[in-house]
Scaffold this motif. Structure first.
Motif, PDB file in Angstrom:
ATOM      1  N   HIS A  27       0.851  -1.186   0.000  1.00  0.00           N
ATOM      2  CA  HIS A  27       0.000   0.000   0.000  1.00  0.00           C
ATOM      3  C   HIS A  27       0.891   1.241   0.000  1.00  0.00           C
ATOM      4  O   HIS A  27       1.995   1.226  -0.510  1.00  0.00           O
ATOM      5  CB  HIS A  27      -0.932  -0.037   1.212  1.00  0.00           C
ATOM      6  CG  HIS A  27      -1.731  -1.304   1.293  1.00  0.00           C
ATOM      7  ND1 HIS A  27      -2.759  -1.590   0.423  1.00  0.00           N
ATOM      8  CD2 HIS A  27      -1.639  -2.378   2.146  1.00  0.00           C
ATOM      9  CE1 HIS A  27      -3.278  -2.768   0.706  1.00  0.00           C
ATOM     10  NE2 HIS A  27      -2.618  -3.275   1.758  1.00  0.00           N
ATOM     11  N   ASN A  28       0.415   2.314   0.551  1.00  0.00           N
ATOM     12  CA  ASN A  28       1.205   3.544   0.606  1.00  0.00           C
ATOM     13  C   ASN A  28       2.502   3.312   1.375  1.00  0.00           C
ATOM     14  O   ASN A  28       2.500   2.770   2.480  1.00  0.00           O
ATOM     15  CB  ASN A  28       0.387   4.646   1.282  1.00  0.00           C
ATOM     16  CG  ASN A  28       1.199   5.900   1.494  1.00  0.00           C
ATOM     17  OD1 ASN A  28       1.822   6.390   0.569  1.00  0.00           O
ATOM     18  ND2 ASN A  28       1.190   6.399   2.721  1.00  0.00           N
ATOM     19  N   LEU A  29       3.612   3.733   0.780  1.00  0.00           N
ATOM     20  CA  LEU A  29       4.919   3.528   1.389  1.00  0.00           C
ATOM     21  C   LEU A  29       5.115   4.513   2.545  1.00  0.00           C
ATOM     22  O   LEU A  29       5.049   5.727   2.363  1.00  0.00           O
ATOM     23  CB  LEU A  29       6.026   3.729   0.350  1.00  0.00           C
ATOM     24  CG  LEU A  29       7.458   3.522   0.841  1.00  0.00           C
ATOM     25  CD1 LEU A  29       7.694   2.069   1.247  1.00  0.00           C
ATOM     26  CD2 LEU A  29       8.449   3.941  -0.232  1.00  0.00           C
ATOM     27  N   ILE A  30       5.348   3.975   3.724  1.00  0.00           N
ATOM     28  CA  ILE A  30       5.623   4.791   4.902  1.00  0.00           C
ATOM     29  C   ILE A  30       6.975   4.377   5.462  1.00  0.00           C
ATOM     30  O   ILE A  30       7.265   3.183   5.603  1.00  0.00           O
ATOM     31  CB  ILE A  30       4.531   4.628   5.973  1.00  0.00           C
ATOM     32  CG1 ILE A  30       3.182   5.126   5.431  1.00  0.00           C
ATOM     33  CG2 ILE A  30       4.899   5.369   7.250  1.00  0.00           C
ATOM     34  CD1 ILE A  30       2.019   4.920   6.387  1.00  0.00           C
ATOM     35  N   ASP A  64       7.619   3.163  -8.489  1.00  0.00           N
ATOM     36  CA  ASP A  64       6.224   2.855  -8.184  1.00  0.00           C
ATOM     37  C   ASP A  64       5.855   3.196  -6.741  1.00  0.00           C
ATOM     38  O   ASP A  64       4.700   3.035  -6.333  1.00  0.00           O
ATOM     39  CB  ASP A  64       5.913   1.385  -8.484  1.00  0.00           C
ATOM     40  CG  ASP A  64       6.689   0.415  -7.593  1.00  0.00           C
ATOM     41  OD1 ASP A  64       7.381   0.861  -6.645  1.00  0.00           O
ATOM     42  OD2 ASP A  64       6.639  -0.799  -7.861  1.00  0.00           O
ATOM     43  N   ARG A  65       6.838   3.663  -5.967  1.00  0.00           N
ATOM     44  CA  ARG A  65       6.632   4.097  -4.583  1.00  0.00           C
ATOM     45  C   ARG A  65       6.169   2.970  -3.652  1.00  0.00           C
ATOM     46  O   ARG A  65       5.477   3.213  -2.666  1.00  0.00           O
ATOM     47  CB  ARG A  65       5.621   5.262  -4.513  1.00  0.00           C
ATOM     48  CG  ARG A  65       6.059   6.500  -5.291  1.00  0.00           C
ATOM     49  CD  ARG A  65       7.322   7.096  -4.705  1.00  0.00           C
ATOM     50  NE  ARG A  65       7.714   8.354  -5.319  1.00  0.00           N
ATOM     51  CZ  ARG A  65       8.712   8.505  -6.182  1.00  0.00           C
ATOM     52  NH1 ARG A  65       9.407   7.429  -6.574  1.00  0.00           N
ATOM     53  NH2 ARG A  65       9.032   9.675  -6.676  1.00  0.00           N
ATOM     54  N   ASP A 115      -0.470   6.506  -3.834  1.00  0.00           N
ATOM     55  CA  ASP A 115       0.955   6.215  -3.684  1.00  0.00           C
ATOM     56  C   ASP A 115       1.789   7.457  -3.361  1.00  0.00           C
ATOM     57  O   ASP A 115       3.004   7.357  -3.207  1.00  0.00           O
ATOM     58  CB  ASP A 115       1.499   5.564  -4.966  1.00  0.00           C
ATOM     59  CG  ASP A 115       0.882   4.203  -5.224  1.00  0.00           C
ATOM     60  OD1 ASP A 115       0.611   3.485  -4.243  1.00  0.00           O
ATOM     61  OD2 ASP A 115       0.667   3.854  -6.402  1.00  0.00           O
ATOM     62  N   THR A 116       1.141   8.621  -3.270  1.00  0.00           N
ATOM     63  CA  THR A 116       1.904   9.852  -3.019  1.00  0.00           C
ATOM     64  C   THR A 116       1.393  10.614  -1.796  1.00  0.00           C
ATOM     65  O   THR A 116       1.551  11.825  -1.712  1.00  0.00           O
ATOM     66  CB  THR A 116       1.847  10.775  -4.262  1.00  0.00           C
ATOM     67  OG1 THR A 116       0.474  11.115  -4.536  1.00  0.00           O
ATOM     68  CG2 THR A 116       2.456  10.118  -5.468  1.00  0.00           C
ATOM     69  N   THR A 155       6.791  10.484  -0.287  1.00  0.00           N
ATOM     70  CA  THR A 155       6.369  10.155  -1.656  1.00  0.00           C
ATOM     71  C   THR A 155       5.589  11.273  -2.333  1.00  0.00           C
ATOM     72  O   THR A 155       5.098  11.088  -3.450  1.00  0.00           O
ATOM     73  CB  THR A 155       5.510   8.876  -1.652  1.00  0.00           C
ATOM     74  OG1 THR A 155       4.368   9.060  -0.799  1.00  0.00           O
ATOM     75  CG2 THR A 155       6.318   7.678  -1.178  1.00  0.00           C
ATOM     76  N   HIS A 156       5.442  12.423  -1.682  1.00  0.00           N
ATOM     77  CA  HIS A 156       4.764  13.555  -2.320  1.00  0.00           C
ATOM     78  C   HIS A 156       5.445  13.931  -3.634  1.00  0.00           C
ATOM     79  O   HIS A 156       6.641  13.689  -3.835  1.00  0.00           O
ATOM     80  CB  HIS A 156       4.796  14.792  -1.408  1.00  0.00           C
ATOM     81  CG  HIS A 156       3.919  14.690  -0.199  1.00  0.00           C
ATOM     82  ND1 HIS A 156       2.726  14.007  -0.185  1.00  0.00           N
ATOM     83  CD2 HIS A 156       4.056  15.219   1.051  1.00  0.00           C
ATOM     84  CE1 HIS A 156       2.175  14.106   1.010  1.00  0.00           C
ATOM     85  NE2 HIS A 156       2.967  14.828   1.782  1.00  0.00           N
ATOM     86  N   ILE A 157       4.703  14.602  -4.509  1.00  0.00           N
ATOM     87  CA  ILE A 157       5.281  15.284  -5.658  1.00  0.00           C
ATOM     88  C   ILE A 157       5.617  16.710  -5.217  1.00  0.00           C
ATOM     89  O   ILE A 157       4.800  17.370  -4.564  1.00  0.00           O
ATOM     90  CB  ILE A 157       4.300  15.300  -6.844  1.00  0.00           C
ATOM     91  CG1 ILE A 157       4.104  13.872  -7.368  1.00  0.00           C
ATOM     92  CG2 ILE A 157       4.775  16.214  -7.958  1.00  0.00           C
ATOM     93  CD1 ILE A 157       3.034  13.762  -8.430  1.00  0.00           C
TER      94      ILE A 157
END
Length: 445
Positions: free
Chosen positions: A107-110, A170-171, A208-209, A214-216
């Motif tokens: 899932h979301n990378l932390i 792909d984060r 994913d951001t 992982t923000h843009i």
């Protein structure tokens, strides 16, 4: 009768004397090699370079496109000029990775142990971590094989060392690395560069951001941006042929303005109108190498050895399926974009050598301020909002946003010999579904 005999004797004497002289000259003949040496020197000086090779290593070409500093709620950044990148990465060079660990998230990378005070190096392409550490930064490291990344976070440890996080495109994957680099030296470099940094905005485009890692990141309010005017010199076709072909070539011209050159090992095409040159090596296997651990250093060395990085070219994209790499021109630390590919070098590698090589035969002669008024562009939040509310755009496919320069071709018809000119104008660019597009009036084109 006597006179006849005397004449015969004199003639015979002269013949014998001439024979002796000629024999002496033959034995003592030393050829004058001056002309031969001159000819050999002329052959050796046959043009096989188109510029001066870079002398500071791969880190001049394998670089991030932006630098971001995140501290608590404050986020700033700057464009990636060569001097900025060199200063920022200097404390990392010639160090060691003493421990590495790969982590994965479905899932979301932390990253739990990431502090609230770290630096971000963003790349426009994914590349093997071992290649960047070993050949761009000269860091001795044992890291997971074939791991590719396009973002590097620089953080600190409790014992005053630098900790790195390499994040996949792909984060979902990250490699954490403990290094021997000292945090205090890195902090000193960072403090000296913070004065150049401008406010940046953190943008979330999809699931994913949504984490800080992982923000843009994009400029909050790009202002006072200049336009530039460039005049080019031409690179000789003969010079390119001497670099790429092993021996003489056969020339075949066509009415379309395209000239074909070929021999037993390769074929090249050059178009007079576009001034674009493309070479294919026929002696290489049909399949291009897709191993970027080989292709990136090999193509860099090949292009650099003949001075092919005539301007500020940087690696900009890697096609892992086709094996093609694109080196793109930068101006003042920002990427340039051109619809006709006049601003890039496209190259692929075979098993033993270059497979294909394409570029415009142009190199900048002089670049000056165009004299136009400085320009303000919409802020990152405005661009985000317009794109997110555009029904024709799937905002979740936005993976990068940056300020670049649009390269507009402007041949000067007033010259007897048409002089190729270009205007470089600042513009928002957005990476959408893997392709860089121009932002204009709330849409992409």
């Amino acid at each position: 009768m006597r006179s006849k005999e005397l004449i015969k004797s004199m003639i015979l004497f002269l013949l014998v004397l001439m024979s002796v002289v000629l024999t002496y000259m033959t034995w003592n003949f030393s050829p004058d090699l001056a002309d031969v040496d001159k000819q050999e020197h002329s052959d050796e000086s046959k043009p096989n370079t188109i510029g001066k090779p870079l002398n500071q290593g791969m880190n001049q070409v394998i670089t991030p496109y932006q630098v971001i500093y995140s501290k608590g709620e404050d986020t700033k950044g700057m464009e990636a000029t060569r001097s900025n990148i060199n200063e920022m990465t200097k404390p990392l060079k010639n160090q060691r990775v003493i421990q590495s660990e790969q982590m994965h998230s479905n899932h979301n990378l932390i990253i739990p142990d990431l502090s609230d005070d770290f630096l971000v190096l963003d790349f426009t392409y994914d590349m093997p971590l071992a290649t960047y550490l070993g050949q761009a930064l000269n860091i001795n490291a044992k890291v997971p094989n074939n791991f590719k990344f396009n973002r590097l976070l620089v953080d600190r440890t409790k014992d005053g060392k630098v900790k790195l996080y390499a994040i996949s495109k792909d984060r979902h994957n990250v490699v954490r690395m403990m290094t021997t680099a000292k945090q205090d030296k890195f902090t000193q470099k960072l403090e000296s560069l913070r004065k150049k940094m401008q406010p940046y905005t953190e943008i979330i485009t999809n699931k994913d951001t949504i984490d800080k890692a992982t923000h843009i990141f994009a400029p909050s309010a790009p202002k006072n941006l200049k336009s530039y005017h460039t005049i080019y010199n031409r690179i000789s076709v003969d010079t390119m042929n001497s670099i790429l072909f092993n021996d003489s070539v056969v020339v075949r011209s066509s009415k379309s303005g395209t000239t074909t050159y070929n021999n037993n090992t390769g074929v090249a095409n050059y178009n007079d109108d576009s001034e674009k040159y493309r070479y294919t090596n026929l002696s290489e296997d049909e399949n291009r190498s897709t191993n970027m651990q080989d292709s990136i250093p090999s193509t860099y060395d090949y292009i650099n050895n003949h001075g092919g990085f005539t301007d500020d070219y940087r690696l900009f994209s890697t096609d892992n399926k086709k094996g093609e790499l694109t080196y793109q021109m930068f101006l003042n630390g920002r990427p340039t974009f051109n619809d006709d590919d006049l601003n890039n070098i496209k190259v692929s590698w075979g098993n033993k050598g270059v497979f294909s090589y394409a570029r415009a035969l142009l190199k900048a002669n002089v670049t000056i301020d165009s004299g136009e008024d400085e320009q303000d562009l919409p802020g990152a939040e405005s661009v985000r909002s317009e794109l997110a509310n555009n029904p024709n755009i799937d905002f979740e496919k936005v993976t990068n946003m940056t300020i670049g320069y649009k390269m507009e071709n402007q041949p000067d018809k007033s010259d007897i010999e048409i002089q190729r000119n270009s205007e470089f104008k600042p513009q928002w660019y957005v990476e959408y579904n893997g392709e860089w597009l121009t932002y204009k009036d709330g849409g992409l084109e």
